[in-house]
Design a protein around this motif. Structure first.
Motif, short mmCIF file in Angstrom:
data_model
loop_
_atom_site.label_atom_id
_atom_site.label_comp_id
_atom_site.label_asym_id
_atom_site.label_seq_id
_atom_site.Cartn_x
_atom_site.Cartn_y
_atom_site.Cartn_z
N THR A 135 0.51 -1.66 1.25
CA THR A 135 -0.63 -0.78 0.99
C THR A 135 -1.34 -1.17 -0.30
O THR A 135 -0.70 -1.30 -1.35
CB THR A 135 -0.17 0.69 0.90
OG1 THR A 135 0.50 1.06 2.11
CG2 THR A 135 -1.35 1.63 0.67
N ASP A 172 -6.75 1.30 1.51
CA ASP A 172 -6.10 1.35 2.82
C ASP A 172 -5.87 2.79 3.26
O ASP A 172 -5.68 3.68 2.42
CB ASP A 172 -4.75 0.63 2.79
CG ASP A 172 -4.88 -0.88 2.76
OD1 ASP A 172 -5.98 -1.40 3.00
OD2 ASP A 172 -3.86 -1.55 2.48
N VAL A 176 -3.46 5.39 5.34
CA VAL A 176 -2.09 5.55 5.86
C VAL A 176 -2.03 6.83 6.67
O VAL A 176 -2.20 7.93 6.14
CB VAL A 176 -1.06 5.60 4.71
CG1 VAL A 176 0.35 5.79 5.28
CG2 VAL A 176 -1.13 4.32 3.87
N GLY A 178 -4.01 4.11 -1.96
CA GLY A 178 -4.30 4.31 -0.55
C GLY A 178 -4.78 5.71 -0.27
O GLY A 178 -4.75 6.60 -1.13
#
Length: 216
Positions: A64, A68, A70, A106
């Protein structure tokens, strides 16, 4: 930007011998633009605890980077373990996951658990207790986006009805599948058809939230 998935069997890619059983995460990549690479770490039987203990969460975090996304969906197996009750171990573990994703730069997004297909006297039953509600509450508490797969799948099953909704799940008559020669009526795990529909909804929600472009 990458999309990284943490979850259980309803998210995971299934082994080839179980085909056409599938989690929705296995069908997410074709639903998004090519630049939104999907990395699916989900595993059958996983809980918010075992996912960390088996090193899968560490692997996910290692990949990560800032920006990004998640996606995190647990609950089906946490529900089977007393110490991972919705408002204790489960919620504590999700809070920790969210904090760790944010520390990496992230963007964590929680997903409520997909509903099981359980009809009683023609009415769809809720099977996941407080787990979906806790995820919604954590979204408000922590300022997170939540993809409410539990509500969406409930609506889907009810619209299709008790019989038609079987087509979304892993149902096989005796002799129809080499791995389950005696037949199988599985109302938790999805047939590719169901998994693909859920993946499409997840992609639409990511688009609405501004994380991916429109599907090709």
């Amino acid at each position: 930007m990458k999309i990284l998935l943490a979850g259980d069997s309803t998210v995971a890619a299934c082994p080839s011998y179980e085909y056409p059983m599938s989690g929705w995460g296995a069908h997410l990549a074709p639903e998004t633009y090519w630049w939104a690479a999907v990395h699916n770490f989900a595993k059958g039987g996983a809980t918010t605890e075992s996912f960390r203990e088996e090193g899968l969460w560490t692997q996910l975090l290692h990949q990560t980077v800032a920006g990004d996304v998640v996606l995190i969906q647990f609950g089906h197996n946490d529900q089977k373990r007393e110490h991972l009750a919705a408002r204790t171990g489960y919620s504590d573990n999700l809070r920790r996951m969210v904090a760790e994703v944010r520390a990496k730069g992230g963007v964590p997004i929680l997903c409520t658990s997909v509903e099981r297909r359980h009809f009683l006297a023609g009415a769809l039953q809720a099977t996941l207790g407080e787990y979906p509600a806790v995820v919604r509450e954590l979204g408000s508490e922590l300022g997170l986006d939540v993809i409410d797969l539990n509500q969406w799948t409930r609506t889907l099953y009810e619209e299709l009805g008790e019989e038609k909704s079987k087509e979304l799940f892993f149902h096989f008559a005796p002799g129809a599948h080499a791995h389950w020669a005696g037949g199988l009526e599985d109302n938790t795990h999805f047939h590719q058809k169901g998994a693909t529909m859920i993946a499409g909804y997840v992609a639409e929600q990511l688009e609405t939230l501004g994380f991916v472009g429109a599907r090709a």
